[in-house]
Each structure stands twice: as structure tokens, then as C-alpha cells.
Motif scaffolding. Sequence first.
Motif, short mmCIF file in Angstrom:
data_model
loop_
_atom_site.label_atom_id
_atom_site.label_comp_id
_atom_site.label_asym_id
_atom_site.label_seq_id
_atom_site.Cartn_x
_atom_site.Cartn_y
_atom_site.Cartn_z
N TYR A 152 -2.01 17.70 60.41
CA TYR A 152 -0.97 16.65 59.89
C TYR A 152 0.30 17.54 59.89
O TYR A 152 0.21 18.57 59.66
N LEU A 155 6.41 16.36 55.13
CA LEU A 155 7.81 16.01 55.35
C LEU A 155 8.77 17.01 54.78
O LEU A 155 9.96 17.11 55.54
N PRO A 197 7.71 7.05 57.69
CA PRO A 197 7.14 7.74 56.58
C PRO A 197 5.72 7.95 56.75
O PRO A 197 4.83 8.98 56.22
N GLU A 198 5.00 7.09 57.76
CA GLU A 198 3.47 7.16 57.70
C GLU A 198 3.02 8.47 58.69
O GLU A 198 1.83 8.78 58.55
N ALA A 201 1.84 13.54 55.59
CA ALA A 201 1.00 13.44 54.40
C ALA A 201 1.81 13.07 53.11
O ALA A 201 2.79 13.54 53.04
N ASP A 202 0.96 12.55 52.18
CA ASP A 202 1.58 11.94 51.01
C ASP A 202 1.76 13.15 50.06
O ASP A 202 1.01 13.72 49.37
N LYS A 203 3.25 13.89 49.82
CA LYS A 203 3.40 14.74 48.81
C LYS A 203 4.14 14.31 47.82
O LYS A 203 5.18 14.97 47.42
N SER A 204 4.39 12.86 47.73
CA SER A 204 5.86 12.36 47.04
C SER A 204 5.95 12.48 45.65
O SER A 204 6.89 12.52 45.03
N ARG A 205 4.86 12.99 45.09
CA ARG A 205 5.13 13.77 43.52
C ARG A 205 5.90 14.81 43.41
O ARG A 205 6.50 15.27 42.36
N ASP A 209 10.01 16.67 48.53
CA ASP A 209 9.61 15.23 49.56
C ASP A 209 10.93 14.39 49.45
O ASP A 209 11.26 13.55 50.41
N TRP A 210 11.57 14.28 48.22
CA TRP A 210 12.60 13.28 47.92
C TRP A 210 13.76 13.69 48.72
O TRP A 210 14.57 12.83 49.38
#
Length: 353
Positions: A152, A155, A197-198, A201-205, A209-210
Motif C-alpha cells: 500500500y 498519502l 484518494p482510494e 491507506a486511511d490515515k486521515s486522523r 494527511d490533510w
Amino acid sequence: MIPAVPGVISADEVRRTAESIAAVQDDDGGIPWPEGHVDAWNHIECLMALTAAGLREPARKGFDWLVRHQRTDGSWPMKLRDGVAVEAGGESNHAAYAAVGVWHDLLVTGDEAFARAMWPMVAGALDFVVGLQTRRGEIVWERDIHGDPASYALLTGCSSVYQGLRCGVALAERLEDPRPEWELAADHLGHVLREHPEAFADKSRFSMDWYYPVLGGAVRGSQAHQRIEDEWDVFVVPGLGIRCVSDQPWVTGAESCELVLALDATGEREKALKLYTDMQHLRHEDGSYWTGWQFVNEKHFPHERSAYTAAAVILAADALSDTTGGSAIFRDAGKHAADRAPTGCGCQRVASI
């Protein structure tokens, strides 16, 4: 000249901050985290700050460290302690940042002979990076010690890699050794960062990543302004800086200064200056900076002062004051952000090396 921000931080204060970085440099040239390990990305950020502040000797000592510890595949171990790898995989964003560091040195010092001496290191590093790009265009985050690529991409990491590729292309053109494959890789990566965005990996917290797609230059214009606006109230704590993670009452100096750089890159100078002023509560009397502040417990957390935080403070001061030739390196990273999607992108939903 040493970068300074009138009314916020003076040239003498910047100099003391740079000296706090040099003071923790190991004898072999590495600049460690407070707990003692060195990674190439944070090490390079510190070298950039030393260069901007005019401390040429420790900066060059640090570049020598990079040359000595680069592996034959172009990467560096994730973590080294006393010159020995303690985490041996090679990260793509660590390798890519070598190009940012060398290009920055050239912009600040004008020393083309040094850039040429560093060119084999940069070329090897970016070739390693491009070798981790998927058919869709994202670049996976590491190659492990067995030579296997990760499954993976990240971002934040890919946003930094994008800047590294753009700096590498600029350096290649300056040294008359063009690398069109890097430019093509950057085009593909920029498209994925903006439109898919897909792919990550989701690290949006995490606040990085923002703002990192803006900081690294892949996102500009109205998309950048909207991205910053959408999460501003989630991460920004007025008067203190920005949270490292959205669900913890903890502001961090390095992330705050990186957001300053991202705001400056999009023309939001007033917001950038206010945020830079707000985070100065982390400054220690010796010129170093605390890593962060837990604002519920009202304690520094972790209880450490980090060289990479001091480095981000100096780079933000340079951007805000336009002092050195490298002050626009984050602004300039976005020059190609509006380019059309490259032919043959593919945009597969399932990544494949």
C-alpha cells in the motif's frame, strides 16, 4: 543573511535555533531524533535548516553522512543508531527527500560543484523511488529488507515524494542530465494525489494527511484552498498551533510550521504568519523547540526538544521572510500541479507494481 520574521523571530534567534540543531549532531554527521536514531528524511530537513541559517559546515557533514549510508539500491535504512541499521527496510519518501535537500542547497549556496558531487546519490535515490510506483501511479511506502515492495501507499509520504521528484527533475535539468522518467512518474503521482484518494491507506486522523498534498505541491489553486478550509477547525487550535492527530488535545511544532509552509505556498500569508506566531510558545530559552504541548494537561508532550521541530521553524521563517534563494522551494513545488492527467494513467482501483 539569516531568515527572520519581524515581530516574531529575529535573525539572532534563528541562529540560536540552528545552533541547537548542530549541537545534537552525531560525530559521524547524523542528526538524530531525541531518542537517538537517525532517519534520512528528518536528517535532510535539518540539513536544509542549517543551510538556510548559514551553518554550512555541519550541513555538509550531514550530506557526507547521507553518501556514506546510502545502500546500493539507492535507499537508506528506515532507522540507524550509531551508524547501524535498527530498522532495515527502505522508505520511498526518505529516499525522495535527498533530491529536495540537494536542490535546496544549490538554491541557497549556488554551489553547483557540490550539487554535481551529490548527483549520483540523488539519481540512485530517485531511481529507487520510481521502482516502487504502481501502474495507477501511487508509490508504495517501502521496500523491505528482502526486496519486496509494500502492499500500500501513504498519502503524506507520496506527497513528499512528489516534491522530491519535481526537485530531482529541476536538478537534472540544471546539471544537464535530464531524467524524463522522473517527470513522467511525477505526473502520474500528482494525478493520483489529486483525484484518487482510494489509492492511499486511511490515515486521515493525522494532520499531515490533510495538508501534505498542498505542502508537497501536488494540489494547488481552488482545490488547495478548499482542502485547507475543510479541515481547518478539526486541526487548528487558535493561539497554540495545530494538532498532530484529530482526536488528541496535542499540538506539535513541526506540523504547525509545515502548515505555515503550505499556507505560504498557496498565498495565504496572513494565516501563515498568525499560525507561526501562535506556535512560538514551544520555543525554549536556548533556541531549541519543544516537540509538542498537551493543552488539557498543560504539559510538554513528549517531554523532549527535537531537532526536526527546530528545522521546520527555520524553514518556515525563511519562507515567510523570503530571505534565501531556497525560500520558495515549497511554493515552487506546485508549478506543475495544474498539468493534465498523463496519458496512460490507467487509474486502476487495485494497485499493482
